[in-house]
Structures are given as C-alpha cells and as structure tokens.
Write a protein that holds these residues in place. Structure first.
Motif, PDB file in Angstrom:
ATOM      1  N   PHE A 126       0.709  -1.088  -0.117  1.00  0.00           N
ATOM      2  CA  PHE A 126       0.073   0.029   0.031  1.00  0.00           C
ATOM      3  C   PHE A 126       0.780   1.211  -0.080  1.00  0.00           C
ATOM      4  CE2 PHE A 126      -2.321   3.165   2.502  1.00  0.00           C
ATOM      5  CZ  PHE A 126      -3.548   3.547   1.708  1.00  0.00           C
ATOM      6  N   ASP A 127       1.936   1.186   0.689  1.00  0.00           N
ATOM      7  CA  ASP A 127       2.579   2.459   0.896  1.00  0.00           C
ATOM      8  C   ASP A 127       3.464   2.918  -0.241  1.00  0.00           C
ATOM      9  OD1 ASP A 127       2.059   2.830   3.648  1.00  0.00           O
ATOM     10  OD2 ASP A 127       3.774   1.367   4.237  1.00  0.00           O
ATOM     11  N   CYS A 130       0.801   4.036  -2.946  1.00  0.00           N
ATOM     12  CA  CYS A 130       0.514   5.530  -2.851  1.00  0.00           C
ATOM     13  C   CYS A 130       1.559   6.505  -3.201  1.00  0.00           C
ATOM     14  CB  CYS A 130       0.089   5.726  -1.203  1.00  0.00           C
ATOM     15  SG  CYS A 130      -1.425   4.737  -0.723  1.00  0.00           S
ATOM     16  N   ARG A 155      -8.224   2.927  -3.825  1.00  0.00           N
ATOM     17  CA  ARG A 155      -7.405   3.359  -2.576  1.00  0.00           C
ATOM     18  C   ARG A 155      -8.516   3.587  -1.273  1.00  0.00           C
ATOM     19  NH1 ARG A 155      -3.373   8.877  -1.746  1.00  0.00           N
ATOM     20  NH2 ARG A 155      -3.005   8.254   0.476  1.00  0.00           N
ATOM     21  N   TYR A 158      -9.342   0.146  -0.134  1.00  0.00           N
ATOM     22  CA  TYR A 158      -8.299  -0.802   0.328  1.00  0.00           C
ATOM     23  C   TYR A 158      -7.867  -0.189   1.572  1.00  0.00           C
ATOM     24  CZ  TYR A 158      -3.841  -3.316   0.309  1.00  0.00           C
ATOM     25  OH  TYR A 158      -2.698  -3.853   0.499  1.00  0.00           O
ATOM     26  N   GLU A 159      -7.801   0.932   1.726  1.00  0.00           N
ATOM     27  CA  GLU A 159      -7.377   1.598   3.072  1.00  0.00           C
ATOM     28  C   GLU A 159      -8.171   1.226   4.094  1.00  0.00           C
ATOM     29  OE1 GLU A 159      -5.373   5.679   4.733  1.00  0.00           O
ATOM     30  OE2 GLU A 159      -6.577   5.603   2.734  1.00  0.00           O
ATOM     31  N   LYS A 160      -9.762   1.121   3.934  1.00  0.00           N
ATOM     32  CA  LYS A 160     -10.694   0.844   5.012  1.00  0.00           C
ATOM     33  C   LYS A 160     -10.724  -0.480   5.310  1.00  0.00           C
ATOM     34  CE  LYS A 160     -13.451   5.047   4.137  1.00  0.00           C
ATOM     35  NZ  LYS A 160     -14.879   5.691   3.850  1.00  0.00           N
ATOM     36  N   TYR A 163      -6.399  -2.721   4.215  1.00  0.00           N
ATOM     37  CA  TYR A 163      -5.074  -2.369   4.917  1.00  0.00           C
ATOM     38  C   TYR A 163      -4.891  -2.791   6.299  1.00  0.00           C
ATOM     39  CZ  TYR A 163      -1.189   0.838   6.048  1.00  0.00           C
ATOM     40  OH  TYR A 163       0.102   1.296   6.288  1.00  0.00           O
TER      41      TYR A 163
END
Length: 1451
Positions: A126-127, A130, A155, A158-160, A163
């Motif tokens: 993820f990092d 981004c 994004r 995925y973050e919610k 991740y």
C-alpha cells in the motif's frame, strides 16, 4: 447473430468417437488396444456399441437408497474457492472486532477484493502504491475504464477494508489503524451489501447453524466433522509477532492506567470478551472504542488465537436426506425444469454447459446441487446383469452375463492384470454407481494407480466429459498450482481428492490440451492411464464405472507408486504384491504378460536389493509375513506406501512401520534397535525372476529381434523381407497380438504401401495432365507430401530400394521449383522458357503448385508477346486488335507487367477511339470543315502509333484536297480554255472530298451552265426518241452504213490512200472521236480532227451509195436480196433514201404524219436530227463561247457551222457554174408502171428511169413488180461535183434554203429529161395493158378521194406501226451486194415474208390492178389478190396488211 461475451465459455474440441463393428466389439481389450494409439492422444474417447447391443438394466430400483453429496458450484472451482477463502478471512477479521463486512461496488460492479489485494501486493504494498501513484494502473489492471478517477475509490476501499487486515497479518503497530464504522462511509452507495447473506454479515455459529461449509466429508478419514463457519485459513502469524504484540499492549496499558487511574473505577465502560470472558474498558483498547460494539466482540488475545487456527481440508459434505432413485429423479427434474423454466428434455446441452461454467466462476451466485456418487454396486446391485443375481435374465439376454463389456466382468478378465489382485477393491475391481442431476459434477482427477477406467451411461440425460492426455498431466497440475497456490499449500494431494475443478478454457489458455464429449445413454467413455478428466451431468441419469489395467499399463503402474510416495498418498493395492502373485504363476502367464512381468520384477528386485544393502549393517533381519494385516495396517508411516517385500519396525512403536525409503523417519531410537522385516529373501526372489524369464524367453528373443529391427538406424536398417519373416514367425508361433506385434505389422504394412507408392511414382509419367493443362489426379502427391514421403521412407525402420531414386526425383522437382520461382519472379519471362518448364513438368507425376502459376504466366507472356508484336507494327494495330488484346488481357490473372501493358493499351485505345470518332465527325460534318482545321487535327493524330482508318482517311482527304486546290489553281492560272471533261472530273472529285473547297462552287456553277447548254442543244438538234447523241449528230459520221448502235464495232471500209492510217485507226468510233476532241489543246486542233473525219465521211458515204445503187441491177444471185431495216425482199411501195441510196419498205419506214413530198426523203439512219435553222446553231455557239468552256459538242457545233457556211459558198459557186435554174416544187404523182423484160430490145435500157421499176422476176422469169412513192434524184448523167455538193448538203444538220433549191433543181432537171425521152413513138404503140392501167388509175381516183377520210383516220395507227417496225429493224444490218455485170445501179427489193397477199407476183404479161382502200393505198394485181374487175369496180378492197393493222388498232 449476437457475438459471445468475452468471458463466455467456449467448448473445447471433441474427442474421438469410435463405432466398432459387431466383430470388433466382441473383444473389448483387443479393441481398446487397437484404438489406443489414437485415443491416448486425447486422454478420453467415446465408444458407441453396435445398434443391437442393448443390455437390460438389472439394478433393483426399489432397494437402491443413497445419501448424496452436497456440491456448491462456486466452491468447486479452484480460483473461485481461493477468492471465497480470502473473503472469509477478511469477514472474520472484522467480525471478531464487532464490525460487519460490506463489499463495495465500483462502477456498478462488485469490487473484487481478492484481486485488488493481490495487485497491490504485487506492486510492493500500500505505501509504495500510494507513493508512486499507481492506483490508476491498478484500476486499469482490474478492468476499469481509464479517466474516471477509479483509482482514488480503490485506494479508499483498500485503506478501509484491506489495509488493517494486512497490517494485522504482518504484525505491525495497530495504533494507527482506524476501524471502519458504518456511519463513517462517505458514500454509502459504494458499500452495497453482497448478495450472499453469509458473506455480507458474518454471524456466530450458534445463530447460523446452516452456514456455508457446515459439514464436509473427509475423503481420507471417512468421518464427518462439524465445522465452524467462521474458520479461515492459516495466517502468516508467528509466535514472535504474537508475544511482541502482547508486550506492547501491556506497556501501553500500564502507561494509560497510571495517567487515568481514577477512570478505571467506572464499571459502565467495561466490555466483556465473548471468547475468554475477560473484561476491558472501552477507552483502554487500542484504539479506544467510543461505543459498545453490537454483536460478538473478541479481545486482541482471542483475535490472535482465532486467526492462528489451521484450516481444515476441503471436502464435500453429505446431505441429510436419504434418497430413493425415484425420489432423487423427481427432485433432479424439478430443479432443472425450475432453473431453466422449460421442460427438461427441451434444454439444449450447449446452454447447460455454458450456464454450468458461469455458475462455477460466479462468487455472487451460490447454487447447490446433490450428486449420488461412488455408490457400491456390491451392496445395491449393478446395472448390468450378473450370475446368481436377483435380476432374472431372459434367454435372449444371457449373452450379457459373460460379455466383456459388462463392467462386472471387464476388470477381472484375463487380459486385465487386476485379476492378480487378491482383494476386492470397490470402485476399482468392483463397479461404482453414479446417480446425477443437472450441474452435479466430478472434478479433475486421474484414476487410482493411473489405471484405465470405463464408464457406461445406462439411461438418463447426457454426461459432459472433459479430458487431457496423459502426457499433459504434469502440465495441468503445474497450471492449477500456479493459479491457486493457496489450495495446494494446505493440500498437496488436492487433485487426488476429487474436490477441485478448473475451467477448461483457463487450462487451454495456458497450453493444456483439453477435449470434450457428450456421453449419451448406451455409450461408453474410456479414460487412459494418467489422463486427467472431469465433467458434469446434464440432468438426471444413471451411470456405472470400473477400472482395468492392461499389459501396457505395467510400467506406468510402478511409476505411479513412486509418484504416490512423493505425495505421501496411500496405495489402493500393493503393486509389488500383484507382481509377485503373477510371478508365482509364471507357467500359466501369457508370454506377453510374462515378458512385461519379467521386466517389472527385475526392476523390483534391483531396487529391493539396493535398499537392503543400505540397511544391512544397521538393523536386524527378521522374516515376517503380512498376510494377516490389512493394507492400511502395513502402510509406511511416512509416505503411506503399502509395504509388501520388506518393512522396518521399532519396539518402541508397535504397529508402526516404514518402508526402506524412510528408515530414518521411523522414530528417535537408534537405528540399531530397528528390525528389518522381509517376506522373501533375495534368493527366493531370483527363482521367481528366472521362472518368468523362461516363460517369456522365447517371446523375448523374438521381441528383442523385433525391437532391434524396428530401432535400427541408417545403414543398419533391414530390408522388407526381414520384417515379413518376423511377422511370419509370430504367426507360426502364435504370439499374442500386443503392441509390439501390432507395431511390427503396422510398420510392415506402411513399408509395403510406401514401396508400392514409390514404385508407382517412379514408373511412368503423368497420365492425367497434358501439356495444355489438366487437373490434379486423385492419387497425386504434392511436393510437400512427396518430400514428407521421402522423409518417411528414410524414417521407416525398413530400408527400401526406391528411397534413393525418389530422393533424386525430389531433387529434380526442387530444381524445377527453383527455376520456376526464378522465371515467375521475372518481370517479362520468355514464352519458350515457360513452355520448356511445362514440358519438363510432364515427367513429374506430382502436384506442382507452380504449374497453375506457370500456365497463367505463359498466358500472360503470350499476351505480352502479342502486345509487343502488335505495338512494333503500328500499321497493323487496329482498334479491333486493341479491343481483342484488352479482352484477352482482362481474362488474365493480375500481374504488374500485364497491368502496365493493359494501362498503356487502354490509354492508346481511348486516344485512338477519340481521334477516330473525331476524324469521322470532321469528315462527316456539314458543311465541311476547312482544310486548316483538318490539318491541325491530322497533325495531332500523326503521333498515335496505331492503324486508324478514319485518321488515315482524314490525311488522305487533306492530301486530295491540297492536290485538288493546286489543280484548280493551275486551271485558273492557265491561258487556255478548260475542257468540260476535265472540269467535270474536277467537280466530281471535289465533291467527293469532305473538305470545304472554295473554288468548287464556281466550278460546279460552270459545269451546270455547260450542262444546261448541252440540254438546250439536244433539244434543238435531237429528234424525239432519237438513238443518237448530240455529239454523234453534230460530228461528221465515222460509222457510215451501220444501222445498229453507234458503239458497235464498225465494218471495215476501203481506206483512202491519202488519209493518215494512224489517225483513221484512232477515230473508228464515236468514243474515239470524243476522246480525240477532249485531248486537243485548242479549237484549231479540234477543227483539224473534225475535218479529217468529214473527209472520211464523204469517202465512206460515196462507197455506200455506189454499193446500194448496185443492188438494183438484175443479177442471177438477186433471189436472196434483202432490203430495208427489216432485211426482207422488196415488195409493194418502196422508198429510196436520197443520201445513202438504200431502199426501204414504205410500211417499215414511212411516217404517216410526214406528208411533205417536196423534201428529199432520208432513211432513219441518215436523218439524224431536227435540222434547225442555221441562226439557232449560231446562237447556241455564241452562248457556249460566253461560258468559255471547251467541250466536244461545242467543237462539233463550231465545225458544223463553219462547214455549213463553206457549203453555202460552194453551192453558190457551183450553181453559177452549172447554171442551175430556180425550180418550183411540184406535187407528187401517182406511181407509174414501167415494164422491163430481160430479153427486150429497148434502146433506152442503159439509161436510168426516173422511177423504180415495179417488176422484178425472182423465179424462172427473174422479174419482180414494185414501185416507189417518192421520186429520187437519179445519178445517171449527174456530175460528181453536183452529187458531192448534194450529198454534203444533205449531211448538214441544219436546214438551208440552198439545200431545197439544189434538190428541186436536180430533181426537176432529171424529170424533164426523162419525160422528153419517154414520149417517143412508143406512146402511140402502147399496149392494151398500158391503157388499162391508165384507166384503172383514173377510175380509182374517185375511190381514193372517198377513202381519204378513212386514210386520215388510220394515220395515227400507221405512225405507231411505223415506229414499231423501225425500232424492231433498226438493229439489223443491210447486206451489201455489188453488181458484177452492170455499171448502172438499180434499187434492189426483196419480197416481204409477212403474207402471201403482200408478195408481188411474177409478171405474166398485161394484168389488171387494184388499189388498197385501207391506210396503205398500195396497188396490187387483181389476179394475185383474187379480185375480179367487177368486184374491184363495185366494192372497196383492203389488203391483208391493212386488215391486220386495223385489227390491232381496234384492240
């Protein structure tokens, strides 16, 4: 027709289908061995029995009860199952924290969280995604359209959702992880609930007793276990991460507790864990909770424990209901009918197939079916009839009890090696039953021990099969492991569990060969060793299957045991035990089987010897037998292989043993404590090997020779005779029909066929193709086939003598092809070169692809050659030739050279046609174009290299126009008067030229004036209906004495010695005269020519007059005398021409309307014109001189005028010289008879009488009587000068008073002289006859006057009769006779042939006369016409001629 979707299932190709004859169907193993070379390439095949083979269904339907397996379709597919497992893990992760998972929608599609997670992981996490802003790339990889900001949505999701799970799984700090709250969603529409309830919101197990995967059947253990629906797969969560997390949480908790000690005493914020019942303050959690979560909640400790639990092996769970066959069928039919909303028999198999694979790959659709699989036939009975069974077989069906295709018999027949397996293996040696419904499936698998399998569908709807060949087994396994590695991590032998399926299209996309078939009722499907297969049922059906193994399976069976050892998979039976059992029965084994067993036992003994040598010094040896132990009790504890020859045990672990491959894996005890248990010593195994060897030795020796012969290379290859001898030996020793023998037979047959074909190719030339063309023969080979055939000859294990010869032939053909390619590559090849290649190809009985192209190129070359030849000769290149070449070129194949030539030719044709049409229009233009316009067009046309008739005509017209203009200019510039013929010719030529000629109009006008003058002159001079032309009338006569056409050849006359012979010969006809006058340069020359013609005319006329006068002399040959235009004898009234002196019948030539007797009478030949007055002639001459054009008629008119004037002067001079008196005209007198006798003594006999003698004797007396109606100037005593003057005066074609005066003067002078001479004494001595004639003459006077009116009435008719006679007789020539005894001319008359009454009678003395009262007024003897004197006095007499003429007139 609608196009299929991109993800729509595409059926693989069909597998082979065999339909054996009844004879082939009799031995199943022989037939399967026969089709094996073909069928094993596809892994599966279908066999349709002969139509008469229909075994009865023997299963007890009422007794058959079974519990089916439950199959959820989307859990069967490997990739779909991986996605479902991943979603289970995510759902459980959030559920344990008190949050329900909602799968969001993106662009109206359910977001594939598994794919999103995998793509982000592949990109580095993820990092990194981004940081590098790769979300757009990930959106494109997931199939979203670009430019819609989908990356930002991905994004956020995925973050919610993903991740936090990934951070937890990696053991990272969770302080920064924020739990997603339902109320925190920015766009609630993005988080729509999933269709499947158990995946939308995960519930505790007690609240969801029927959750997905509640029960599964453990395929290896066999017991059923209740499974927690919340279980997920093992996570990558190690103990180090766990303790690190606990320590971190404890330190944080102590720090928080010291700072908020007072807060900890508030029990209303205390939260109990549903897992361990520990209590936690909500504000102590990391991160803190603001509210008490709804539902179950797990503390971090329980969460870590739950996520670390291992995953259970996947398997099918059993249904809760026990079905009878009838009940299951009702349920199956109802399901299919409801699903497709149509009767079950109307659903197409293609539709069911596509729908099945769609459901298998769909996550959001959960369709569950049931499958009655692996039902033991031993318990419920087989579908085939068996001996001593409960099903009573009829006599007609007893053959099915022993039939080899009865699956109860097939596995245990002698050709099957499974007969040497002592135990009954259900599903392998005993058939299994399968009851299917729509969508129930069997997953990808291979048969136990890689054996054959055969499946028979007794009845019901079709079963769809998919298969991969045995050589692709490892490839299929690798693809499935690559696409679903998570499944194989937990279950390495997953494919042996029959619980995983994968779309055939996916496997085919990775290069795995897949084939399919639809098995209908009454058909067999055979699968071959290690061939993966799967499929599903189209509906309710009943099938039965069993395994079998043939001799060729033996090597594969040992390989399968080794493969199972690597997978730690158990064996269904002991392969070594089966081989030893067969070796113990070596004497009864088939020689082929004995040979296979010998090879297999040799391998087994060698491996056993090697392993015993390894453990010989480490363990104790102890003989042991395992007969009392079951197979599962003597399995290796490590690899689960069934031990038979030997095993290692340890006293510390009773009941546990290992094979010699895994001695070190038994236990932790020293190896010296181990015991080697063996069944046979090595010394006991070698006799078994030797026994089998002796049994197979004879066959092995033959087989080794066959193998050596088949595998020989290059010069070591044997001839065809050796192969035939080996086949003969196998027949004589009755070796079994195995693979080696079939291969030998096949190779021998192939060699014989190749030898025959090779000899045929080498024998003769092509018989079906001729030099002019031809097609492909049915037996012809292509060059590639010939090359392949030559390679096949060299690749054959057999050496053929024809191979080198065919190789040479192939080299010649290849040389021909290279030469052909070179010729075909040429822009314009030669015709001879192509033809030579075609002639060479006649020797090759091979289909040559160059031949059609060469023939096409030959046609093109011939066309190009014809084109070049035509272009090289523009004079012959016509429009028709160009069109013909273009028509031929259109039919040719396209080629650049042809197209270029066609373009040039088409352009030339277009230009040529344009100018041809333009030239034609220019020439046909009215009014015509000027010569300048035509010259400009001709100049442009001159550069066209073609034969253009109109353009050439245009050039020729221009040339003629220029020549004509030059001639006209010369004509105008000349000082002499133009001749009318030249002028007329110029006008005609100018009119024929299609060009505007300025002088032409003036010349046409001039010619018109000349023509008008000629018409005026003709009107003035020519008689009505005159046979003479104007020139003939005006010119002196050149054809004197001819009564016929002036164009007839004239008779020769005596020429004057003074005349010029050359000119006379040239002026014999009127045409010569006209030509001579036209060729004269001036009028003087023309006058000289006409003067010469006048002299000739006078001479010829003098001779003619003398000849005609001589006719009147009585001679002995005068009986045949012919006169007049009718050329008959003289008779009756006669007329004598004053000019030519010839005699004519009055009735033939006399015009009744001509009453002028004072004029000199001229015959029709001598009277040539109207003889106008001289002043008219002079007026015509003056008008011609004004026109200023010379023409023969003008010259003739001028000469005639001058001649007339000269004659007038001469006439005046001669008149004074001879003292001629002026004579008055006297009326004509009636005819006077004069008698003449041949013997009289008349003193005046030598003198010419004034009238013609009316008597002439044509018989013995030689006297004839005739008379004349008009007097004629006698020639006796007339001077030559006067005669010539009179003759020339009569020849003049104008009327002169001098001519009349001279005629009367000469006539009166002669008459006076005659009267004086006649009134001699003879008057007194006249006879009575004279008196009588005088009397009759006076007596008839009155009658003559009375008949005057009648005579006038018939004058018109007489005139018509006269013209008719004249026309009929004018073409006849008068005979000329010359007197030989007298110098005095007399008129000669012959008797008419018209009638007897008109014929003059001979003179008989004095006779009486009678005058015709008709129109002729002629005198006849009364005695001759039969009239008496009294009758003549009283009545009128009409002669026969008048009677006939009057009759014709009345008609």
């Amino acid at each position: 027709m609608s196009q299929p979707r991109q993800d729509e299932f595409k059926p693989p190709p069909e597998c082979p289908v065999f339909e054996p004859s009844l004879e082939e169907f009799g031995d199943p193993f022989a037939f399967i061995n026969k089709i094996r070379p073909i069928a094993e390439k596809t892994g599966i095949c279908k066999v349709r029995p002969p139509p008469g083979w229909q075994p009865p269904f023997a299963c007890d339907v009422d007794r058959l009860h079974f519990v089916p397996r439950i199959q959820r379709l989307n859990e069967l597919e490997a990739q779909t199952r991986v996605k479902l497992n991943f979603l289970d893990q995510i759902a459980k992760f959030w559920d344990l924290q008190g949050c329900a998972l909602k799968i969001p929608h993106v662009e109206r599609k359910i977001l594939d969280l598994y794919k999103l997670n995998k793509l982000v992981a592949d990109e580095g996490g993820f990092d990194i995604v981004c940081r590098d802003r790769r979300w757009t790339k990930i959106a494109l990889q997931m199939g979203f359209a670009p430019g819609k900001a989908v990356g930002s949505h991905l994004r956020a999701h995925y973050e919610k959702i993903l991740y936090p799970y990934n951070l937890f799984q990696s053991g990272a700090n969770l302080l920064c992880v924020q739990k997603p709250q339902p109320g925190d969603d920015v766009d609630s529409r993005e988080y729509k609930p999933h269709d499947l309830a158990q995946r939308q919101f995960v519930l505790p197990s007690e609240l969801c007793p029927n959750a997905r995967r509640a029960k599964r059947m453990k395929s290896e253990v066999g017991n059923l276990q209740q499974r927690n629906p919340l279980q997920v797969s093992r996570l990558s969560f190690n103990h180090f991460n766990y303790f690190y997390l606990m320590l971190l949480m404890f330190l944080l908790f102590m720090h928080f507790y010291l700072n908020h000690e007072s807060t900890f005493r508030s029990n209303d914020r205390l939260l109990l864990c549903d897992g361990c019942d520990d209590s936690y303050h909500t504000f102590c959690l990391i991160p803190p909770l603001h509210d008490v979560p709804k539902g179950d909640w797990r503390c971090p400790k329980c969460l870590a424990q739950e996520c670390s639990k291992p995953q259970e092996a996947f398997g099918f769970e059993q249904a809760y209901r026990d079905y009878s066959l009838r009940a299951f069928g009702q349920m199956a039919d109802a399901f299919k009918s409801d699903y497709f909303n149509m009767p079950v028999h109307m659903v197409p198999t293609e539709l069911v197939e596509k729908e099945f694979w769609r459901l298998v790959g769909a996550i959001e659709e959960d369709v569950t079916v049931e499958y009655g699989a692996d039902i033991a036939s031993k318990e419920f009975g087989s579908g085939f009839p068996i001996r001593n069974g409960k099903f009573k077989v009829s006599a007609a069906d007893e053959k099915y009890l022993t039939c080899g295709w009865n699956l109860n018999n097939m596995a245990m027949m002698d050709p099957s090696v499974l007969t040497h397996v002592t135990a009954d293996i259900c599903g392998m040696t005993l058939p299994w039953l399968y009851v299917g419904m729509c969508f129930s499936s069997f997953c990808w698998h291979i048969e136990d021990h890689w054996s054959y399998s055969i499946n028979y569908l007794h009845w019901g709807e079709p079963k769809t099969w998919y298969g991969a060949p045995g050589f692709a087994a490892e490839q299929l396994e690798e693809v499935m492991k690559k696409l679903a590695p998570e499944l194989f991590e937990s279950q390495p032998d997953l494919l042996h569990q029959l619980v995983t399926i994968m779309n055939p299209n996916t496997l085919m996309a990775y290069g795995v060969p897949i084939y399919r078939t639809n098995q209908c009722a009454g058909e067999f499907v055979v699968t071959f060793p290690r061939a993966y297969h799967s499929g599903f049922n189209q509906g309710f059906n009943f099938a039965e299957a069993v395994n079998f193994c043939t001799v060729d399976w033996m090597p594969l069976g040992r390989q399968c045991v080794d493969h199972y050892r690597l997978l730690h998979r158990y064996n269904v039976f002991s392969h070594d035990e089966m081989v030893c059992n067969m070796a113990s029965k070596a004497k009864t084994l088939d020689v082929v089987l004995a040979s296979a067993v010998h090879k297999d036992i040799a391998i087994m003994i060698r491996e056993e010897q090697e392993h015993r040598e390894k453990v010989k010094q480490m363990v104790r040896w102890s003989p042991s037998k395992y007969d009392h132990l079951q197979d599962d009790e003597r399995q290796c504890a490590k690899c689960r292989t069934t031990c038979y020859l030997s095993a290692v045990t340890c006293p510390c672990s009773p009941g546990i043993l290992v094979c010699l491959h895994h001695v070190t894996d038994l236990c932790s005890c020293p190896v010296s404590n181990y015991t080697l248990n063996y069944r046979f010593t090595l010394d006991a195994l070698f006799p078994m090997l030797e026994a089998v060897k002796q049994r197979a030795e004879l066959y092995d020796e033959w087989a080794s020779r066959v193998t050596e012969t088949l595998e020989a290379k290059l010069e070591k290859k044997k001839g065809l005779a050796v192969f035939r001898s080996l086949l003969a030996e196998s027949d004589s020793r009755m070796f079994p029909d195995n693979d080696l023998l079939r291969r030998l037979r096949l190779v021998t047959q192939d060699a014989e066929k190749c030898s025959a074909v090779a000899q045929q190719l080498l024998n003769g030339k092509r018989q079906t193709r001729y030099r002019c063309g031809g097609g492909k023969s049915q037996s012809q080979l292509t060059v590639e086939e010939l090359s392949s055939f030559v390679r096949q000859l060299y690749n054959l294990p057999c050496s053929l003598s024809q191979a080198p010869l065919l190789k040479e032939l192939l080299n010649r053909i290849e040389d021909f092809q290279q030469h052909s390619q070179k010729v075909l590559a040429d822009e314009v090849p030669g015709v001879a070169e192509i033809q030579s290649l075609l002639d060479v190809s006649f020797d090759f009985d091979v289909e040559l692809p160059e031949l059609p192209r060469l023939r096409v190129r030959l046609e093109q070359a011939r066309w190009l050659e014809g084109m070049q030849q035509a272009s090289a000769q523009p004079a012959t290149l016509t429009l028709e030739t160009m069109r013909r070449l273009i028509d031929q070129g259109v039919g040719l194949a396209p080629h650049p050279s042809v197209e270029k030539a066609m373009a040039r030719l088409q352009e030339l044709l277009t230009v040529s046609e344009h100018w041809e049409d333009k030239a034609s229009s220019l020439l046909k233009a009215r009014p015509p174009h000027s010569i300048e316009t035509l010259s400009a067009a001709a100049e442009k046309v001159s550069g066209i290299p073609a034969y253009l008739p109109n353009c050439l005509l245009l050039k020729d017209t221009i040339r003629k126009a220029r020549e004509w203009l030059q001639e006209a200019e010369d004509l105008q510039a000349g000082g002499h008067t133009p001749v009318v013929d030249n002028l007329s010719d110029m006008v005609l030529r100018g009119q024929a030229i299609q060009v505007y000629l300025e002088p032409l109009e003036r010349l046409e006008s001039l010619v018109g004036e000349v023509q008008e003058w000629k018409e005026s002159a003709a009107t003035t001079f020519l008689l009505k209906n005159s046979p003479f032309t104007l020139l003939e009338v005006l010119c002196p006569r050149c054809e004197v004495g001819n009564l016929g056409s002036p164009k007839r050849k004239p008779k020769k006359v005596k020429e004057s010695p003074q005349s010029n012979k050359k000119k006379i010969a040239r002026l014999n006809t009127l045409t010569d005269v006209e030509k001579a006058l036209s060729e004269t340069k001036d009028s003087t020359s023309a006058m000289a020519t006409l003067e010469e013609l006048r002299v000739r005319e006078m001479e010829a006329l003098s001779i003619l007059r003398a000849a005609n006068e001589s006719k009147l002399l009585p001679t002995a040959d005068c009986m045949d005398l012919k006169v007049c235009i009718c050329q008959k004898a003289p008779m009756g009234a006669m007329l004598q021409c004053e000019l030519c002196r010839d005699a004519f019948h009055s009735v033939c030539v006399r015009d009744p309307t001509d009453t002028c007797a004072s004029q000199p009478w001229l015959c029709p030949q001598c009277r040539r014109s109207e003889k106008p007055p001289l002043n008219k002639a002079r007026s015509l001459l003056a008008s011609l001189q004004r026109i200023r054009v010379r023409l023969p008629e003008g010259d003739a008119l001028q000469y005639m005028v001058e001649r007339t004037v000269n004659w007038q002067h001469r006439a005046q001079q001669i008149s004074h010289t001879f003292n001629l008196p002026e004579l008055e005209e006297r009326p004509g007198t009636p005819p006077t008879l004069t008698r003449w006798a041949s013997g009289s003594h008349n003193t005046d006999s030598n003198a010419q009488a004034p009238y013609l003698t009316p008597e002439w004797n044509r018989t013995s007396h030689a006297q004839t009587v005739f008379y004349t109606e008009q007097r004629c100037i006698p020639l006796q005593g007339l001077s030559r000068e006067l005669e010539e003057l009179m003759v020339e005066g009569l020849l003049l074609q104008v009327s002169l008073p001098e001519t009349q005066s001279l005629y009367h003067a000469l006539l009166n002078r002669v008459t006076t002289h005659h009267t004086n001479g006649c009134m001699s004494p003879s008057q007194d001595n006249s006879t009575d006859c004279d008196k009588y004639m005088q009397y009759n003459s006076q007596g008839k006077t009155k009658r003559h006057l009375e008949r005057e009116g009648l005579a006038a009435e018939h004058r018109g008719k007489d005139k018509k009769h006269y013209h008719k006679r004249q026309k009929m007789n004018k073409e006849k020539n008068l005979d000329r006779r010359s007197a030989s005894t007298s110098s005095s001319p007399r008129s000669d008359f012959s008797q008419s042939d018209d009638s007897d009454e008109e014929m003059a009678c001979p003179f008989m003395g004095c006779v009486d006369w009678v005058q015709c009262d008709g129109s002729c007024n002629q005198w006849f003897h009364q005695v001759c016409v039969g009239v008496t004197a009294e009758l003549a006095e009283k009545e009128d007499y009409i002669c026969v001629s008048c009677t006939i003429n009057d009759g014709h007139m009345r008609k």
